[in-house]
Design an enzyme around this catalytic site. Structure first.
Site, mmCIF file in Angstrom:
data_model
loop_
_atom_site.group_PDB
_atom_site.id
_atom_site.type_symbol
_atom_site.label_atom_id
_atom_site.label_comp_id
_atom_site.label_asym_id
_atom_site.label_seq_id
_atom_site.Cartn_x
_atom_site.Cartn_y
_atom_site.Cartn_z
ATOM 1 N N LYS A 1 0.840 -1.201 0.000
ATOM 2 C CA LYS A 1 0.000 0.000 0.000
ATOM 3 C C LYS A 1 0.880 1.258 0.000
ATOM 4 O O LYS A 1 0.637 2.207 -0.740
ATOM 5 C CB LYS A 1 -0.850 -0.025 1.280
ATOM 6 C CG LYS A 1 -2.262 0.437 1.098
ATOM 7 C CD LYS A 1 -2.950 0.500 2.446
ATOM 8 C CE LYS A 1 -3.998 -0.567 2.613
ATOM 9 N NZ LYS A 1 -4.596 -0.516 3.962
ATOM 10 N N GLU B 1 -14.071 11.220 12.668
ATOM 11 C CA GLU B 1 -14.267 11.721 11.302
ATOM 12 C C GLU B 1 -15.672 11.383 10.854
ATOM 13 O O GLU B 1 -16.260 10.419 11.320
ATOM 14 C CB GLU B 1 -13.215 11.115 10.365
ATOM 15 C CG GLU B 1 -13.180 9.583 10.346
ATOM 16 C CD GLU B 1 -14.253 8.928 9.519
ATOM 17 O OE1 GLU B 1 -14.721 9.597 8.592
ATOM 18 O OE2 GLU B 1 -14.630 7.785 9.815
ATOM 19 N N LYS C 1 -22.985 1.861 -2.668
ATOM 20 C CA LYS C 1 -23.629 3.122 -3.075
ATOM 21 C C LYS C 1 -22.845 3.624 -4.284
ATOM 22 O O LYS C 1 -21.772 3.101 -4.585
ATOM 23 C CB LYS C 1 -23.619 4.132 -1.925
ATOM 24 C CG LYS C 1 -22.234 4.643 -1.539
ATOM 25 C CD LYS C 1 -22.340 5.780 -0.535
ATOM 26 C CE LYS C 1 -20.987 6.445 -0.340
ATOM 27 N NZ LYS C 1 -21.057 7.587 0.556
ATOM 28 N N GLY D 1 -35.761 2.195 -0.438
ATOM 29 C CA GLY D 1 -35.192 1.277 -1.421
ATOM 30 C C GLY D 1 -34.544 0.090 -0.767
ATOM 31 O O GLY D 1 -35.081 -0.488 0.181
ATOM 32 N N GLU E 1 -17.744 8.134 1.813
ATOM 33 C CA GLU E 1 -17.073 7.674 0.606
ATOM 34 C C GLU E 1 -17.688 8.406 -0.581
ATOM 35 O O GLU E 1 -18.891 8.657 -0.614
ATOM 36 C CB GLU E 1 -17.219 6.159 0.463
ATOM 37 C CG GLU E 1 -16.499 5.458 1.584
ATOM 38 C CD GLU E 1 -16.361 3.958 1.373
ATOM 39 O OE1 GLU E 1 -16.571 3.477 0.253
ATOM 40 O OE2 GLU E 1 -16.030 3.289 2.355
ATOM 41 N N CYS F 1 -19.515 1.189 7.272
ATOM 42 C CA CYS F 1 -19.720 2.049 8.448
ATOM 43 C C CYS F 1 -21.095 1.911 9.083
ATOM 44 O O CYS F 1 -21.216 1.477 10.226
ATOM 45 C CB CYS F 1 -19.468 3.493 8.057
ATOM 46 S SG CYS F 1 -17.830 3.712 7.341
ATOM 47 N N PHE G 1 -31.286 11.275 3.295
ATOM 48 C CA PHE G 1 -31.330 9.947 3.935
ATOM 49 C C PHE G 1 -32.765 9.494 4.179
ATOM 50 O O PHE G 1 -33.061 8.789 5.134
ATOM 51 C CB PHE G 1 -30.485 9.927 5.220
ATOM 52 C CG PHE G 1 -29.040 9.720 4.877
ATOM 53 C CD1 PHE G 1 -28.324 10.723 4.251
ATOM 54 C CD2 PHE G 1 -28.413 8.514 5.113
ATOM 55 C CE1 PHE G 1 -27.017 10.532 3.859
ATOM 56 C CE2 PHE G 1 -27.095 8.314 4.725
ATOM 57 C CZ PHE G 1 -26.405 9.324 4.101
ATOM 58 N N LEU H 1 -16.397 11.452 7.364
ATOM 59 C CA LEU H 1 -16.350 11.547 5.903
ATOM 60 C C LEU H 1 -17.112 10.429 5.220
ATOM 61 O O LEU H 1 -17.152 9.304 5.682
ATOM 62 C CB LEU H 1 -14.926 11.701 5.385
ATOM 63 C CG LEU H 1 -13.860 10.647 5.541
ATOM 64 C CD1 LEU H 1 -13.925 9.661 4.393
ATOM 65 C CD2 LEU H 1 -12.513 11.337 5.545
HETATM 66 C C1 UGA Z 1 -21.235 7.091 6.398
HETATM 67 C C2 UGA Z 1 -21.655 8.449 6.974
HETATM 68 O O1 UGA Z 1 -22.572 9.096 6.077
HETATM 69 C C3 UGA Z 1 -20.441 9.345 7.181
HETATM 70 O O2 UGA Z 1 -20.822 10.567 7.777
HETATM 71 C C4 UGA Z 1 -19.451 8.615 8.093
HETATM 72 O O3 UGA Z 1 -18.275 9.364 8.320
HETATM 73 C C5 UGA Z 1 -19.057 7.311 7.430
HETATM 74 O O4 UGA Z 1 -20.240 6.504 7.248
HETATM 75 C C6 UGA Z 1 -18.077 6.597 8.350
HETATM 76 O O5 UGA Z 1 -18.457 6.153 9.419
HETATM 77 O O6 UGA Z 1 -16.883 6.563 8.032
HETATM 78 P P1 UGA Z 1 -20.669 6.146 3.958
HETATM 79 O O7 UGA Z 1 -20.523 4.799 4.591
HETATM 80 O O8 UGA Z 1 -19.645 6.602 2.967
HETATM 81 O O9 UGA Z 1 -20.711 7.298 5.090
HETATM 82 O O10 UGA Z 1 -22.076 6.102 3.232
HETATM 83 P P2 UGA Z 1 -23.414 6.977 3.207
HETATM 84 O O11 UGA Z 1 -23.341 8.016 2.169
HETATM 85 O O12 UGA Z 1 -23.774 7.383 4.581
HETATM 86 O O13 UGA Z 1 -24.452 5.852 2.714
HETATM 87 C C7 UGA Z 1 -24.684 4.693 3.504
HETATM 88 C C8 UGA Z 1 -25.685 3.779 2.878
HETATM 89 O O14 UGA Z 1 -26.992 4.317 2.994
HETATM 90 C C9 UGA Z 1 -25.493 3.470 1.396
HETATM 91 O O15 UGA Z 1 -25.625 2.076 1.212
HETATM 92 C C10 UGA Z 1 -26.621 4.222 0.729
HETATM 93 O O16 UGA Z 1 -27.030 3.610 -0.475
HETATM 94 C C11 UGA Z 1 -27.696 4.140 1.794
HETATM 95 N N1 UGA Z 1 -28.741 5.188 1.687
HETATM 96 C C12 UGA Z 1 -28.400 6.493 1.816
HETATM 97 C C13 UGA Z 1 -30.069 4.820 1.495
HETATM 98 O O17 UGA Z 1 -30.388 3.629 1.379
HETATM 99 N N2 UGA Z 1 -31.027 5.797 1.430
HETATM 100 C C14 UGA Z 1 -30.713 7.109 1.549
HETATM 101 O O18 UGA Z 1 -31.631 7.946 1.489
HETATM 102 C C15 UGA Z 1 -29.380 7.466 1.756
#
Ligand code: UGA
Length: 434
Positions: free
Chosen positions: A40, A153, A328, A258, A157, A265, A254, A155
């Site tokens: 890495k 954090e 996602k 679906g 993805e 996470c 959110f 953040l």
């Molecule tokens: C999530 C959090 O949003 C971040 O703030 C956090 O820092 C991160 O985890 C972490 O702990 O490191 P992430 O895992 O990148 O981020 O993904 P999200 O954008 O939160 O989406 C999570 C899931 O929810 C995806 O599978 C997405 O498809 C799903 N989702 C999202 C839904 O099914 N419906 C929605 O309306 C929104």
């Protein structure tokens, strides 16, 4: 961004560590990032990202070329930094819902063994409450020069750079004014640009992170629970969610019904939180959070059953086109991916499944070598008896029924992300379910 001239180390160059290291260099700090994985480190030193994240490759190159960002495999190269950020993984422990903390402990121990001058070790990994206190004890047994802070954090993805350089908020879990001062200096430019700072104790900082993820998970499971009520009553969940979202107190994000949430996470953090609540004897809280997980996992079965219905009751011998493998859009991450779980479920029930994803085919193939993969939508759809649309990539939003019609065997589609216009597909003779 103005240079503010601290020396910063980052331990762990996974997704979070790499984004943080590149972000710190962009903020003007001198950064050395360390990982025990030599492969890495070699690829990051050559400015090659071992995963997909929009824009991060360019930021990495900028940091390396500016001379402010370097990589190493040795803890010895980190001594001398003002702040050390621990960004190692805390996956779900095998056979349990709790987080596996062995890498966090190793990082704090290795650092404390080597640091002699004043500095702060800052935990960024997502951990259960009580971890920072334990790490502070480990450090205090080795040196009295080094302090511990927790700076979770948030953040996402696909948005790593934006979330690192322009976060919604900064949370500092600190026990001394010196640790807070160092963190304020590290994030000086971000704070000057208006980012709010919440200063709290260790346990609060740790809990903010898992609570934020559990809340997002709960919001998704809430709308998915309501989607089931809608199905049973003939109501339509999309306008319902839109109407809910106009309420400022609820907000539209959110609230997308679906296939539910996945990734490295949300699922693990909800599980870690209910494991923690249960350990604390808070059974009502544990049951509440567990239900968020149960509703979420139920979505995968529901989508599978919609496909089964379209196939006349069985996947056996059917040809399935699965569009999407990533958990996602805008990532190649397939950890706990609902899309891949549904594809695998159809395969288990006897279908021949061909998966296409704009970027996650390689990572999906490594995780599920038993599925077939195609490098285009049309190849995946050739001869399909049913198309399952599983990840909400914009590429799939533009799908045209008249392009798919000549290649599939039967015009059946399950839109698990409510991405398509049902009237358009039905008008083209497709059996459309969502
Ligand atoms: C999530 C959090 O949003 C971040 O703030 C956090 O820092 C991160 O985890 C972490 O702990 O490191 P992430 O895992 O990148 O981020 O993904 P999200 O954008 O939160 O989406 C999570 C899931 O929810 C995806 O599978 C997405 O498809 C799903 N989702 C999202 C839904 O099914 N419906 C929605 O309306 C929104």
């Amino acid at each position: 961004m103005a240079a503010s001239g601290l020396t910063v180390s980052v331990v762990g160059t996974g997704y979070l560590g790499t984004a943080h290291a590149a972000g710190m260099a962009q903020l003007g700090h001198d950064v050395v990032a360390m990982d025990v994985d030599a492969e890495k480190i070699a690829s990051l030193s050559a400015c090659e990202l071992p995963f997909f994240e929009p824009g991060l490759g360019a930021l990495l190159r900028k940091g390396v070329e500016s001379g402010r960002l370097r990589f190493t495999t040795s803890y010895d190269d980190l001594a001398g930094a003002d702040a050390h950020f621990v960004c190692v993984g805390t996956p779900q422990a095998p056979g349990s819902c709790a987080a596996d903390l062995r890498w966090v402990e190793a990082a704090f121990t290795e650092l404390a063994d080597r640091l002699s001058g004043p500095s702060v070790i800052v935990g960024k990994s997502t951990v259960p409450a009580g971890t920072a206190r334990r790490m502070a004890d480990i450090v205090a047994r080795r040196t009295d020069q080094v302090e511990v802070a927790w700076n979770p954090e948030f953040l996402r993805e696909g948005h790593a750079i934006e979330d690192t350089l322009r976060p919604d908020r900064l949370v500092f879990g600190v026990e001394t004014p010196r640790a807070e001062k160092v963190l304020r200096e590290v994030y000086r430019t971000v704070i000057e640009e208006g980012c709010p700072v919440v200063v709290a104790g260790y346990a609060t900082a740790e809990l903010v992170k898992v609570s934020a993820n559990a809340f997002l998970a709960m919001k998704i499971s809430f709308i998915n629970a309501i989607a089931q009520v809608c199905e049973a009553t003939g109501a339509a969940v999309l306008p319902l969610a839109e109407a809910l979202g106009y309420d400022d107190r609820i907000g539209p994000r959110f609230l997308g019904p679906g296939l539910g949430f996945g990734g490295g996470c949300l699922p693990k953090d909800v599980r870690a939180l209910y494991a923690c609540a249960s350990e604390l004897g808070l059974e009502d809280v544990a049951a509440f959070l567990r239900q968020v997980d149960v509703i979420n996992l139920g979505r995968r079965d529901r989508i599978l059953s919609l496909g089964r219905e379209l196939l006349g009751g069985s996947y056996a011998g059917a040809r399935v086109c699965a569009l999407g493998a990533a958990f996602k859009p805008n990532t190649d991450d397939v950890r706990d991916s609902p899309a891949l779980a549904v594809a695998a479920g159809a395969r288990r029930e006897g279908a021949r499944v061909v998966v296409h994803d704009p970027v996650a085919v390689d990572s999906a193939r490594r995780a599920r070598p038993d599925l077939e993969y195609a490098d285009s939508i049309l190849t995946a759809a050739r001869g399909a008896d049913v198309v399952l649309l599983l990840t909400d990539w914009t590429e799939f939003e533009d799908l045209d029924p008249s392009v798919l019609t000549p290649v599939v065997r039967h015009r059946n589609i399950v839109d698990a992300r409510n991405l398509l216009l049902p009237t358009r597909w039905r008008a083209s003779g497709w059996n459309y379910r969502s």
